[in-house]
Design a protein around this motif. Structure first.
Motif, PDB file in Angstrom:
ATOM      1  N   PRO A 209     -16.040 -35.253  15.381  1.00  0.00           N
ATOM      2  CA  PRO A 209     -15.038 -36.220  15.853  1.00  0.00           C
ATOM      3  C   PRO A 209     -14.267 -35.724  17.086  1.00  0.00           C
ATOM      4  CG  PRO A 209     -14.216 -35.104  13.903  1.00  0.00           C
ATOM      5  CD  PRO A 209     -15.624 -34.613  14.119  1.00  0.00           C
ATOM      6  N   VAL A 210     -14.252 -34.400  17.333  1.00  0.00           N
ATOM      7  CA  VAL A 210     -13.581 -33.884  18.534  1.00  0.00           C
ATOM      8  C   VAL A 210     -14.347 -34.339  19.770  1.00  0.00           C
ATOM      9  CG1 VAL A 210     -12.877 -31.811  19.799  1.00  0.00           C
ATOM     10  CG2 VAL A 210     -12.620 -31.899  17.305  1.00  0.00           C
ATOM     11  N   MET A 211     -15.686 -34.203  19.717  1.00  0.00           N
ATOM     12  CA  MET A 211     -16.523 -34.653  20.835  1.00  0.00           C
ATOM     13  C   MET A 211     -16.405 -36.177  20.998  1.00  0.00           C
ATOM     14  SD  MET A 211     -19.526 -36.059  21.859  1.00  0.00           S
ATOM     15  CE  MET A 211     -20.301 -36.277  20.261  1.00  0.00           C
ATOM     16  N   VAL A 212     -16.419 -36.897  19.885  1.00  0.00           N
ATOM     17  CA  VAL A 212     -16.316 -38.361  19.964  1.00  0.00           C
ATOM     18  C   VAL A 212     -14.968 -38.761  20.567  1.00  0.00           C
ATOM     19  CG1 VAL A 212     -16.321 -40.520  18.644  1.00  0.00           C
ATOM     20  CG2 VAL A 212     -17.879 -38.674  18.002  1.00  0.00           C
ATOM     21  N   SER A 213     -13.906 -38.027  20.223  1.00  0.00           N
ATOM     22  CA  SER A 213     -12.581 -38.384  20.757  1.00  0.00           C
ATOM     23  C   SER A 213     -12.544 -38.199  22.269  1.00  0.00           C
ATOM     24  CB  SER A 213     -11.478 -37.577  20.072  1.00  0.00           C
ATOM     25  OG  SER A 213     -11.528 -36.222  20.481  1.00  0.00           O
ATOM     26  N   GLY A 214     -13.246 -37.156  22.777  1.00  0.00           N
ATOM     27  CA  GLY A 214     -13.306 -36.947  24.224  1.00  0.00           C
ATOM     28  C   GLY A 214     -14.003 -38.102  24.920  1.00  0.00           C
ATOM     29  N   TYR A 215     -15.073 -38.573  24.305  1.00  0.00           N
ATOM     30  CA  TYR A 215     -15.801 -39.726  24.850  1.00  0.00           C
ATOM     31  C   TYR A 215     -14.901 -40.967  24.839  1.00  0.00           C
ATOM     32  CZ  TYR A 215     -19.102 -43.679  24.641  1.00  0.00           C
ATOM     33  OH  TYR A 215     -19.739 -44.868  24.837  1.00  0.00           O
ATOM     34  N   LEU A 216     -14.259 -41.175  23.695  1.00  0.00           N
ATOM     35  CA  LEU A 216     -13.418 -42.367  23.533  1.00  0.00           C
ATOM     36  C   LEU A 216     -12.257 -42.358  24.536  1.00  0.00           C
ATOM     37  CD1 LEU A 216     -13.063 -44.902  21.811  1.00  0.00           C
ATOM     38  CD2 LEU A 216     -11.682 -43.552  20.224  1.00  0.00           C
ATOM     39  N   LEU A 217     -11.650 -41.191  24.703  1.00  0.00           N
ATOM     40  CA  LEU A 217     -10.523 -41.041  25.624  1.00  0.00           C
ATOM     41  C   LEU A 217     -10.884 -41.551  27.023  1.00  0.00           C
ATOM     42  CD1 LEU A 217      -7.741 -39.500  25.288  1.00  0.00           C
ATOM     43  CD2 LEU A 217      -8.830 -37.605  26.439  1.00  0.00           C
ATOM     44  N   THR A 218     -12.058 -41.176  27.502  1.00  0.00           N
ATOM     45  CA  THR A 218     -12.441 -41.603  28.858  1.00  0.00           C
ATOM     46  C   THR A 218     -12.880 -43.062  28.868  1.00  0.00           C
ATOM     47  OG1 THR A 218     -14.627 -40.676  28.465  1.00  0.00           O
ATOM     48  CG2 THR A 218     -13.071 -39.301  29.682  1.00  0.00           C
ATOM     49  N   GLN A 219     -13.613 -43.493  27.839  1.00  0.00           N
ATOM     50  CA  GLN A 219     -14.076 -44.882  27.818  1.00  0.00           C
ATOM     51  C   GLN A 219     -12.909 -45.869  27.744  1.00  0.00           C
ATOM     52  OE1 GLN A 219     -17.279 -45.787  28.470  1.00  0.00           O
ATOM     53  NE2 GLN A 219     -17.321 -43.589  28.844  1.00  0.00           N
ATOM     54  N   LEU A 220     -11.849 -45.482  27.024  1.00  0.00           N
ATOM     55  CA  LEU A 220     -10.717 -46.408  26.876  1.00  0.00           C
ATOM     56  C   LEU A 220     -10.060 -46.705  28.227  1.00  0.00           C
ATOM     57  CD1 LEU A 220      -9.109 -45.123  23.573  1.00  0.00           C
ATOM     58  CD2 LEU A 220     -10.146 -47.367  23.951  1.00  0.00           C
ATOM     59  N   GLN A 221     -10.116 -45.763  29.166  1.00  0.00           N
ATOM     60  CA  GLN A 221      -9.503 -46.031  30.483  1.00  0.00           C
ATOM     61  C   GLN A 221     -10.280 -47.093  31.262  1.00  0.00           C
ATOM     62  OE1 GLN A 221      -6.561 -45.412  31.467  1.00  0.00           O
ATOM     63  NE2 GLN A 221      -6.015 -43.993  29.818  1.00  0.00           N
ATOM     64  N   THR A 222     -11.528 -47.368  30.858  1.00  0.00           N
ATOM     65  CA  THR A 222     -12.265 -48.447  31.537  1.00  0.00           C
ATOM     66  C   THR A 222     -11.661 -49.810  31.190  1.00  0.00           C
ATOM     67  OG1 THR A 222     -13.909 -48.788  29.784  1.00  0.00           O
ATOM     68  CG2 THR A 222     -14.414 -47.116  31.458  1.00  0.00           C
ATOM     69  N   VAL A 223     -10.865 -49.870  30.143  1.00  0.00           N
ATOM     70  CA  VAL A 223     -10.170 -51.128  29.833  1.00  0.00           C
ATOM     71  C   VAL A 223      -9.206 -51.462  30.979  1.00  0.00           C
ATOM     72  CG1 VAL A 223      -8.537 -52.234  28.250  1.00  0.00           C
ATOM     73  CG2 VAL A 223     -10.385 -50.815  27.348  1.00  0.00           C
ATOM     74  N   ILE A 224      -8.549 -50.450  31.501  1.00  0.00           N
ATOM     75  CA  ILE A 224      -7.618 -50.673  32.616  1.00  0.00           C
ATOM     76  C   ILE A 224      -8.382 -50.881  33.927  1.00  0.00           C
ATOM     77  CG2 ILE A 224      -5.675 -49.685  33.928  1.00  0.00           C
ATOM     78  CD1 ILE A 224      -5.064 -50.431  30.933  1.00  0.00           C
ATOM     79  N   SER A 225      -9.418 -50.090  34.155  1.00  0.00           N
ATOM     80  CA  SER A 225     -10.085 -50.152  35.469  1.00  0.00           C
ATOM     81  C   SER A 225     -11.158 -51.240  35.559  1.00  0.00           C
ATOM     82  CB  SER A 225     -10.708 -48.797  35.812  1.00  0.00           C
ATOM     83  OG  SER A 225     -11.775 -48.513  34.928  1.00  0.00           O
ATOM     84  N   ARG A 226     -11.748 -51.664  34.426  1.00  0.00           N
ATOM     85  CA  ARG A 226     -12.852 -52.630  34.476  1.00  0.00           C
ATOM     86  C   ARG A 226     -12.578 -53.948  33.741  1.00  0.00           C
ATOM     87  NH1 ARG A 226     -15.513 -51.061  38.711  1.00  0.00           N
ATOM     88  NH2 ARG A 226     -13.304 -50.764  39.062  1.00  0.00           N
ATOM     89  N   VAL A 227     -11.805 -53.927  32.682  1.00  0.00           N
ATOM     90  CA  VAL A 227     -11.545 -55.160  31.926  1.00  0.00           C
ATOM     91  C   VAL A 227     -10.344 -55.892  32.521  1.00  0.00           C
ATOM     92  CG1 VAL A 227     -10.963 -56.139  29.656  1.00  0.00           C
ATOM     93  CG2 VAL A 227     -12.496 -54.158  29.802  1.00  0.00           C
ATOM     94  N   ASN A 228      -9.307 -55.130  32.838  1.00  0.00           N
ATOM     95  CA  ASN A 228      -8.091 -55.740  33.390  1.00  0.00           C
ATOM     96  C   ASN A 228      -8.315 -56.172  34.834  1.00  0.00           C
ATOM     97  OD1 ASN A 228      -5.251 -56.389  33.269  1.00  0.00           O
ATOM     98  ND2 ASN A 228      -4.929 -54.659  34.649  1.00  0.00           N
ATOM     99  N   SER A 229      -7.685 -57.295  35.193  1.00  0.00           N
ATOM    100  CA  SER A 229      -7.744 -57.726  36.586  1.00  0.00           C
ATOM    101  C   SER A 229      -6.864 -56.808  37.425  1.00  0.00           C
ATOM    102  CB  SER A 229      -7.238 -59.164  36.702  1.00  0.00           C
ATOM    103  OG  SER A 229      -6.846 -59.407  38.032  1.00  0.00           O
ATOM    104  N   PRO A 230      -7.377 -56.299  38.550  1.00  0.00           N
ATOM    105  CA  PRO A 230      -6.580 -55.364  39.363  1.00  0.00           C
ATOM    106  C   PRO A 230      -5.300 -55.977  39.919  1.00  0.00           C
ATOM    107  CG  PRO A 230      -8.833 -55.565  40.218  1.00  0.00           C
ATOM    108  CD  PRO A 230      -8.723 -56.526  39.083  1.00  0.00           C
TER     109      PRO A 230
END
Ligand SMILES: [Zn+2]
Ligand SMILES: [Zn+2]
Length: 399
Positions: A209-230
């Motif tokens: 789960p430590v490795m998975v959390s690292g992956y999740l941490l970075t993927q979640l920022q795509t919500v701001i950069s790719r899902v949200n309208s700039p």
């Protein structure tokens, strides 16, 4: 200067001393018993009607009933302190270890009390009533919601709600006013990532789960950069991550906590659902289980244009146009004042009052900073503006 304003300014030493007392005796969210009791005694003494809300232990509402019939307008301030030590060196510093008024709520409380005393004496001029709201637990984003759930607004919804927050970036004789969105919505999020623990030498037998959390941490920022309208500001910050006990053990679980801020309610929901999807599906893709808990939600503050015009007028009439500063950009900070605006049909404004003295460098450090000094003088700006706003709003409809 009108008669009431002159009389009011004569009471400054009284409310400066009151502010010092509140500052010396801070209380944390939902534990503001002494502060609530003090407010109750003062308001009762001046003739305001303190309202009872069964189940409400701290925080208080009261009514100043005008001499003539008319609508109700609400004035709201918050009363709680923060769980942090004070380092201002002020002679009236907090006497309670690990607790202090580092967000200026002592100023807010003293200013609203000062305004209340003045309005109690101006009843003859009020065509309607002034509802005073001394809100508990703003710092944990839950006080407004609790007070509203316990019926703090009563059967007659106020037509409008107004309040202020101290701003260490503005000089104390200045009011900051923003039209439209001024503060972001606020959500607290908790992630639990569950894998399969085991020996650090045999990852093939585990789901880490430590490795998975690292992956999740970075993927979640795509919500701001790719899902949200700039073109729409939004922030996601993960401020806590906990997991593991030793370098050679893969733990079963990692927990992360963070906050999301946005302005538009539809976008807020869209971002939250993307966060949920990435959490659940992303963890599943790596063989783990991800769950998201949405702890607290406070809406964004959208200052109503008509009420903002009225606040601007109150500042102009009290101190002159040069003391008003229109704020060009919204803040991603939050305040559950937004709940009161929503409950009053959107007709509300939270304005800013400077708490900075240009001669005193430690007075512009910022909110929630142990060294920051909020100068007493900002009471002189805040209280008369609250009074003038209410007086104008409830002036004789025929005149
Ligand atoms: Zn605060
Ligand atoms: Zn605050």
């Amino acid at each position: 200067m009108e008669q009431w304003q002159m009389e009011m300014s004569g009471w400054y030493p009284e409310f400066q001393a009151l502010r010092h007392r509140l500052h010396r005796e801070p209380e944390r969210s939902f534990q503001e018993h002494g502060t609530t009791q003090l407010i109750r005694e003062l308001l009762t003494g001046w003739g305001a009607e303190v309202e009872e809300h069964p189940g409400l232990e701290t925080g208080l509402t009261a009514l100043i009933r005008g001499a003539h019939p008319g609508p109700t307008v609400a004035l709201r301030e918050d009363i709680d302190a923060l769980p942090m030590g004070e380092n201002t060196g002020l002679p009236f510093s907090s006497c309670r270890e690990g607790l202090c008024h580092a967000c200026g709520h002592d100023i807010h409380t003293a200013a609203l009390l000062w305004a209340a005393k003045a309005l109690c004496r101006l009843r003859d001029r009020l065509h309607g009533s002034v509802k005073l709201i001394f809100q508990c637990a703003e710092e944990v984003g839950a006080g407004a919601e609790q007070m509203l759930a316990l019926g703090a607004l009563g059967p007659d919804r106020p037509e409008a709600v107004v309040g202020f927050h101290c701003d260490p970036k503005l000089p104390w004789d200045t009011v900051g006013l923003r039209y439209g969105p001024s503060n972001a919505s606020f959500d607290i999020l908790t992630w639990h990532i569950t894998g399969q623990g085991g020996h650090g030498a045999y990852p093939q037998q585990c789901v880490d789960p430590v490795m998975v959390s690292g992956y999740l941490l970075t993927q979640l920022q795509t919500v701001i950069s790719r899902v949200n309208s700039p073109t729409h500001p939004a922030v996601l910050t993960i401020g806590e991550i906990h997991g593991g006990t030793a370098p050679n053990i893969i733990p079963d679980r990692v927990t992360m906590r963070g906050t999301m801020r946005a302005f538009d309610p539809a976008i807020r929901q869209q971002l939250l659902s993307a966060i949920r999807r990435i959490t659940e599906e992303g963890c599943r893709a790596l063989g783990a289980e991800g769950t998201l808990i949405h702890d607290v939600g406070t809406p964004a503050i959208h200052n109503h244009p008509d009420i903002a015009d009225r606040v601007a007028r109150a500042v102009e009439e009290t101190f002159g146009r040069e003391h008003l500063q229109v704020i060009p950009e919204p803040s991603l900070g939050s305040d559950d004042f937004a709940c009161w605006i929503e409950a009053c049909g959107g007709r509300g404004v939270q304005f800013l009052v400077g708490s900075h003295d240009p001669q005193l460098p430690n007075s512009s450090l910022g909110l929630h900073v142990a060294e920051n000094i909020f100068v007493d003088e900002c009471l002189k700006t805040a209280a008369p503006v609250l009074v003038r706003f209410a007086l104008n709003y409830l002036s004789d409809p025929r005149s």
